[in-house]
Design a protein around this motif. Structure first.
Motif, PDB file in Angstrom:
ATOM      1  N   ASN A 288      45.922  48.522  51.891  1.00 34.40           N
ATOM      2  CA  ASN A 288      45.319  49.256  53.161  1.00 34.40           C
ATOM      3  C   ASN A 288      43.559  49.660  52.426  1.00 34.40           C
ATOM      4  OD1 ASN A 288      46.984  49.000  54.956  1.00 34.40           O
ATOM      5  ND2 ASN A 288      48.600  50.078  54.007  1.00 34.40           N
ATOM      6  N   MET A 289      43.031  47.889  52.145  1.00 33.05           N
ATOM      7  CA  MET A 289      41.612  48.620  51.894  1.00 33.05           C
ATOM      8  C   MET A 289      40.461  48.404  52.929  1.00 33.05           C
ATOM      9  SD  MET A 289      42.081  45.178  49.153  1.00 33.05           S
ATOM     10  CE  MET A 289      42.779  44.213  50.257  1.00 33.05           C
ATOM     11  N   LYS A 290      39.614  48.533  52.252  1.00 34.57           N
ATOM     12  CA  LYS A 290      38.289  49.075  53.530  1.00 34.57           C
ATOM     13  C   LYS A 290      36.590  48.167  53.692  1.00 34.57           C
ATOM     14  CE  LYS A 290      40.456  52.239  56.474  1.00 34.57           C
ATOM     15  NZ  LYS A 290      40.467  54.116  57.195  1.00 34.57           N
ATOM     16  N   PRO A 291      36.280  47.878  54.285  1.00 36.76           N
ATOM     17  CA  PRO A 291      35.418  47.080  53.345  1.00 36.76           C
ATOM     18  C   PRO A 291      34.300  48.186  52.450  1.00 36.76           C
ATOM     19  CG  PRO A 291      35.468  46.777  55.882  1.00 36.76           C
ATOM     20  CD  PRO A 291      36.609  47.368  55.088  1.00 36.76           C
ATOM     21  N   GLU A 292      34.341  49.266  53.692  1.00 42.15           N
ATOM     22  CA  GLU A 292      33.561  50.649  52.094  1.00 42.15           C
ATOM     23  C   GLU A 292      34.261  51.116  51.563  1.00 42.15           C
ATOM     24  OE1 GLU A 292      35.843  52.613  56.242  1.00 42.15           O
ATOM     25  OE2 GLU A 292      34.924  50.914  55.527  1.00 42.15           O
TER      26      GLU A 292
ATOM     27  N   GLN B 140      30.629  43.371  44.603  1.00 43.84           N
ATOM     28  CA  GLN B 140      32.087  43.601  44.147  1.00 43.84           C
ATOM     29  C   GLN B 140      32.263  42.975  45.117  1.00 43.84           C
ATOM     30  OE1 GLN B 140      33.068  48.043  44.708  1.00 43.84           O
ATOM     31  NE2 GLN B 140      33.154  48.204  42.787  1.00 43.84           N
ATOM     32  N   LEU B 141      32.841  42.679  46.322  1.00 49.57           N
ATOM     33  CA  LEU B 141      32.996  41.908  47.674  1.00 49.57           C
ATOM     34  C   LEU B 141      33.220  40.346  46.538  1.00 49.57           C
ATOM     35  CD1 LEU B 141      33.590  43.327  51.101  1.00 49.57           C
ATOM     36  CD2 LEU B 141      34.394  43.121  49.114  1.00 49.57           C
ATOM     37  N   ASP B 142      31.926  39.827  46.338  1.00 50.01           N
ATOM     38  CA  ASP B 142      31.141  38.628  46.463  1.00 50.01           C
ATOM     39  C   ASP B 142      31.868  38.398  44.665  1.00 50.01           C
ATOM     40  OD1 ASP B 142      29.495  38.682  48.048  1.00 50.01           O
ATOM     41  OD2 ASP B 142      27.648  39.524  47.263  1.00 50.01           O
ATOM     42  N   GLU B 143      32.155  39.197  44.290  1.00 47.55           N
ATOM     43  CA  GLU B 143      32.861  38.704  42.556  1.00 47.55           C
ATOM     44  C   GLU B 143      33.904  38.366  42.857  1.00 47.55           C
ATOM     45  OE1 GLU B 143      32.859  40.591  38.171  1.00 47.55           O
ATOM     46  OE2 GLU B 143      32.720  41.594  39.706  1.00 47.55           O
TER      47      GLU B 143
ATOM     48  N   CYS C 267      41.684  36.904  34.911  1.00 45.85           N
ATOM     49  CA  CYS C 267      40.921  37.472  35.185  1.00 45.85           C
ATOM     50  C   CYS C 267      41.265  38.680  35.373  1.00 45.85           C
ATOM     51  CB  CYS C 267      40.468  36.752  36.365  1.00 45.85           C
ATOM     52  SG  CYS C 267      39.167  37.893  37.711  1.00 45.85           S
ATOM     53  N   PRO C 268      40.111  39.878  34.841  1.00 48.41           N
ATOM     54  CA  PRO C 268      40.658  41.326  34.880  1.00 48.41           C
ATOM     55  C   PRO C 268      40.865  41.977  36.340  1.00 48.41           C
ATOM     56  CG  PRO C 268      38.502  41.457  33.906  1.00 48.41           C
ATOM     57  CD  PRO C 268      39.268  39.681  34.004  1.00 48.41           C
ATOM     58  N   LEU C 269      39.825  41.203  37.451  1.00 46.23           N
ATOM     59  CA  LEU C 269      40.025  41.373  38.998  1.00 46.23           C
ATOM     60  C   LEU C 269      40.944  41.906  39.392  1.00 46.23           C
ATOM     61  CD1 LEU C 269      36.410  39.849  39.902  1.00 46.23           C
ATOM     62  CD2 LEU C 269      36.712  42.592  38.848  1.00 46.23           C
ATOM     63  N   PHE C 270      41.872  41.215  38.788  1.00 43.10           N
ATOM     64  CA  PHE C 270      43.125  40.818  39.338  1.00 43.10           C
ATOM     65  C   PHE C 270      44.874  41.839  38.802  1.00 43.10           C
ATOM     66  CE2 PHE C 270      40.627  38.215  40.644  1.00 43.10           C
ATOM     67  CZ  PHE C 270      40.463  38.194  42.881  1.00 43.10           C
ATOM     68  N   ASN C 271      45.694  42.353  39.658  1.00 37.44           N
ATOM     69  CA  ASN C 271      47.006  42.898  38.380  1.00 37.44           C
ATOM     70  C   ASN C 271      47.654  42.140  37.820  1.00 37.44           C
ATOM     71  OD1 ASN C 271      49.019  44.514  37.747  1.00 37.44           O
ATOM     72  ND2 ASN C 271      49.506  45.186  39.642  1.00 37.44           N
TER      73      ASN C 271
ATOM     74  N   PHE D 198      42.119  29.292  50.424  1.00 33.49           N
ATOM     75  CA  PHE D 198      43.070  28.482  51.242  1.00 33.49           C
ATOM     76  C   PHE D 198      42.343  27.297  51.070  1.00 33.49           C
ATOM     77  CE2 PHE D 198      42.127  31.224  54.506  1.00 33.49           C
ATOM     78  CZ  PHE D 198      41.330  29.965  55.050  1.00 33.49           C
ATOM     79  N   ALA D 199      43.025  25.988  51.208  1.00 32.08           N
ATOM     80  CA  ALA D 199      42.198  24.992  51.314  1.00 32.08           C
ATOM     81  C   ALA D 199      43.146  23.788  51.556  1.00 32.08           C
ATOM     82  CB  ALA D 199      41.116  24.402  49.753  1.00 32.08           C
ATOM     83  N   SER D 200      42.708  22.492  52.491  1.00 36.39           N
ATOM     84  CA  SER D 200      43.792  21.496  52.512  1.00 36.39           C
ATOM     85  C   SER D 200      42.645  20.129  52.936  1.00 36.39           C
ATOM     86  CB  SER D 200      45.028  21.577  53.693  1.00 36.39           C
ATOM     87  OG  SER D 200      43.438  21.567  54.958  1.00 36.39           O
ATOM     88  N   SER D 201      44.037  19.663  52.497  1.00 37.29           N
ATOM     89  CA  SER D 201      42.980  18.088  52.900  1.00 37.29           C
ATOM     90  C   SER D 201      42.294  17.210  54.212  1.00 37.29           C
ATOM     91  CB  SER D 201      44.427  16.686  52.972  1.00 37.29           C
ATOM     92  OG  SER D 201      45.199  16.850  53.049  1.00 37.29           O
ATOM     93  N   LYS D 202      43.132  18.115  55.146  1.00 37.75           N
ATOM     94  CA  LYS D 202      42.601  18.494  56.669  1.00 37.75           C
ATOM     95  C   LYS D 202      41.557  18.748  56.565  1.00 37.75           C
ATOM     96  CE  LYS D 202      47.254  18.163  58.013  1.00 37.75           C
ATOM     97  NZ  LYS D 202      48.565  18.757  58.405  1.00 37.75           N
ATOM     98  N   GLY D 203      40.445  19.191  56.169  1.00 38.54           N
ATOM     99  CA  GLY D 203      39.119  20.313  56.100  1.00 38.54           C
ATOM    100  C   GLY D 203      39.048  21.965  55.985  1.00 38.54           C
ATOM    101  N   LEU D 204      40.412  22.107  55.734  1.00 40.02           N
ATOM    102  CA  LEU D 204      40.349  23.523  56.138  1.00 40.02           C
ATOM    103  C   LEU D 204      39.664  24.517  54.695  1.00 40.02           C
ATOM    104  CD1 LEU D 204      41.636  26.145  58.317  1.00 40.02           C
ATOM    105  CD2 LEU D 204      43.653  25.523  56.826  1.00 40.02           C
ATOM    106  N   LYS D 205      39.259  25.164  54.734  1.00 34.57           N
ATOM    107  CA  LYS D 205      38.066  26.262  53.551  1.00 34.57           C
ATOM    108  C   LYS D 205      38.032  27.651  53.854  1.00 34.57           C
ATOM    109  CE  LYS D 205      36.213  25.464  49.760  1.00 34.57           C
ATOM    110  NZ  LYS D 205      35.544  24.722  48.623  1.00 34.57           N
ATOM    111  N   GLY D 206      38.578  28.287  53.071  1.00 34.69           N
ATOM    112  CA  GLY D 206      38.306  29.865  53.448  1.00 34.69           C
ATOM    113  C   GLY D 206      38.514  30.545  52.440  1.00 34.69           C
ATOM    114  N   CYS D 207      37.634  32.163  52.599  1.00 41.70           N
ATOM    115  CA  CYS D 207      38.140  32.773  51.310  1.00 41.70           C
ATOM    116  C   CYS D 207      37.932  34.334  52.043  1.00 41.70           C
ATOM    117  CB  CYS D 207      37.426  32.706  50.249  1.00 41.70           C
ATOM    118  SG  CYS D 207      37.349  33.851  48.489  1.00 41.70           S
ATOM    119  N   GLU D 208      38.753  34.703  52.352  1.00 40.74           N
ATOM    120  CA  GLU D 208      39.027  36.286  52.753  1.00 40.74           C
ATOM    121  C   GLU D 208      39.067  37.548  52.381  1.00 40.74           C
ATOM    122  OE1 GLU D 208      40.763  34.799  56.405  1.00 40.74           O
ATOM    123  OE2 GLU D 208      39.979  34.000  57.360  1.00 40.74           O
ATOM    124  N   VAL D 209      38.637  38.389  52.956  1.00 47.97           N
ATOM    125  CA  VAL D 209      39.737  39.834  52.245  1.00 47.97           C
ATOM    126  C   VAL D 209      40.653  40.714  52.871  1.00 47.97           C
ATOM    127  CG1 VAL D 209      39.022  41.360  50.877  1.00 47.97           C
ATOM    128  CG2 VAL D 209      37.688  39.398  50.526  1.00 47.97           C
ATOM    129  N   PHE D 210      39.283  40.186  54.795  1.00 50.98           N
ATOM    130  CA  PHE D 210      39.933  42.179  55.152  1.00 50.98           C
ATOM    131  C   PHE D 210      40.456  40.912  56.327  1.00 50.98           C
ATOM    132  CE2 PHE D 210      36.339  43.797  53.377  1.00 50.98           C
ATOM    133  CZ  PHE D 210      36.745  44.368  52.459  1.00 50.98           C
TER     134      PHE D 210
END
Length: 316
Positions: free
Chosen positions: A34-38, A44-47, A83-87, A304-316
């Motif tokens: 339950n994280m929020k942009p603030e 940090q988000l860019d990293e 990567c030390p960013l993740f648990n 996520f990504a796929s051979s069908k051209g789908l690609k994304g990177c999201e947090v919220f």
């Protein structure tokens, strides 16, 4: 007539093989909550997004070249463990006693073979140890010192426990000695041969006690893959994912009730799990390459990504 039927069947087989040869999908996660942009600075988000995309690119390269989904999920998980960013791995949280105890699992959707480790304290990449358990032992899960002994026998990299120390995780323990913090990394993939695989790795909960083990290394709870349906990796409050066998439940709904991946995930994550008080999310890929990233929390690090051209990177 027989020859005509034989030619038609051969054409169907070749067409299916051609579909598989073109079709691949991959999804990764870095934990939900339950994280929020603030709660984050832009930097940090860019990293976080940069590291998620780097991990994703590793898996995409393997799948694009015709590599196996097992190799893809293992290598992605290894990157996120480092990567030390993740648990997970290097970024693992501390137990109540001030130690790092790592869990991981991997599953092959083609054979339903699986490997898992729990409570590991000195293996640099637990996900690779989990794969060794699957491929080089007669067992599914090893724990603690026994898992470490097996890792040495298999020539995996052993590190001093100080390797897992990160200042931010240590400070987190000091702040929340009466609270718990969760997080996990995971990857699911479909390769061009039509095989699914799932991998999950975690440092567990901040302040966990008594050798607590969550859902990540438990096949069917936090990790599951079956070529007949889908591959799933989960993140969240592990006790609930264990009780409700979340990963397998999604697969079972697809297999026995013929639900789509999205419909099955919705029923489990937004229905059964949420109604029971369990919080978290899942990433999943089905046998046709459809991708689902779903959480009942306000955020989940995912790409996520796929051979069908789908690609994304999201947090919220």
């Amino acid at each position: 007539m027989y020859k005509i039927i034989k030619i038609v069947l051969l054409a169907i087989v070749l067409n299916v093989q051609n579909i598989y040869s073109q079709n691949w999908s991959i999804a990764i996660h870095g934990g939900a909550g339950n994280m929020k942009p603030e709660h984050f600075t832009k930097e940090q988000l860019d990293e976080y997004k940069t590291e998620l995309n780097k991990a994703l690119s590793i898996g995409v390269a393997i799948l694009k070249s015709g590599g196996s989904s097992l190799d893809a999920v293992e290598q992605v998980a290894r990157y996120l463990e480092d990567c030390p960013l993740f648990n997970a791995g290097k970024g693992a949280v501390f137990t109540h006693e001030g130690r790092n105890e790592l869990d991981a699992a991997i599953m092959d959707g083609k054979t339903l073979n699986a490997g898992a480790v729990a409570g590991v304290r000195n293996v640099k990449n637990p996900i690779s140890l989990a794969r060794k358990v699957m491929e080089a032992s007669p067992h599914v899960m090893l724990s603690g010192s026994g898992a470490s002994e097996f890792a040495r026998e298999q020539g995996l990299e052993i590190v001093d426990s100080s390797y897992f120390f990160t200042k931010s995780r240590w400070e987190s323990l000091q702040r929340v000695l009466s609270k718990e913090k969760m997080g996990t990394i995971g990857c699911v993939a479909l390769d061009t041969h039509g095989n699914l695989a799932a991998a999950t790795s975690t440092g567990g909960m901040t302040n966990k006690r008594w050798g607590r083990i969550g859902d990540s290394p438990i096949i069917g709870a936090g990790t599951y893959a079956n070529n007949a349906t889908c591959a799933v990796s989960a993140t969240g409050h592990g006790e609930y994912f264990i009780r409700y066998t979340v990963a397998h439940d999604i697969s079972a709904l697809m297999e026995y009730q013929n639900l789509s991946l999205n419909a099955a995930a919705e029923r489990v994550v937004m229905g059964k799990l949420l109604n029971a008080g369990g919080f978290g999310g899942i990433i999943a890929v089905d046998k046709m390459g459809n991708i689902c990233t779903l959480m009942n929390t306000t955020g989940m690090f995912r790409a996520f990504a796929s051979s069908k051209g789908l690609k994304g990177c999201e947090v919220f």
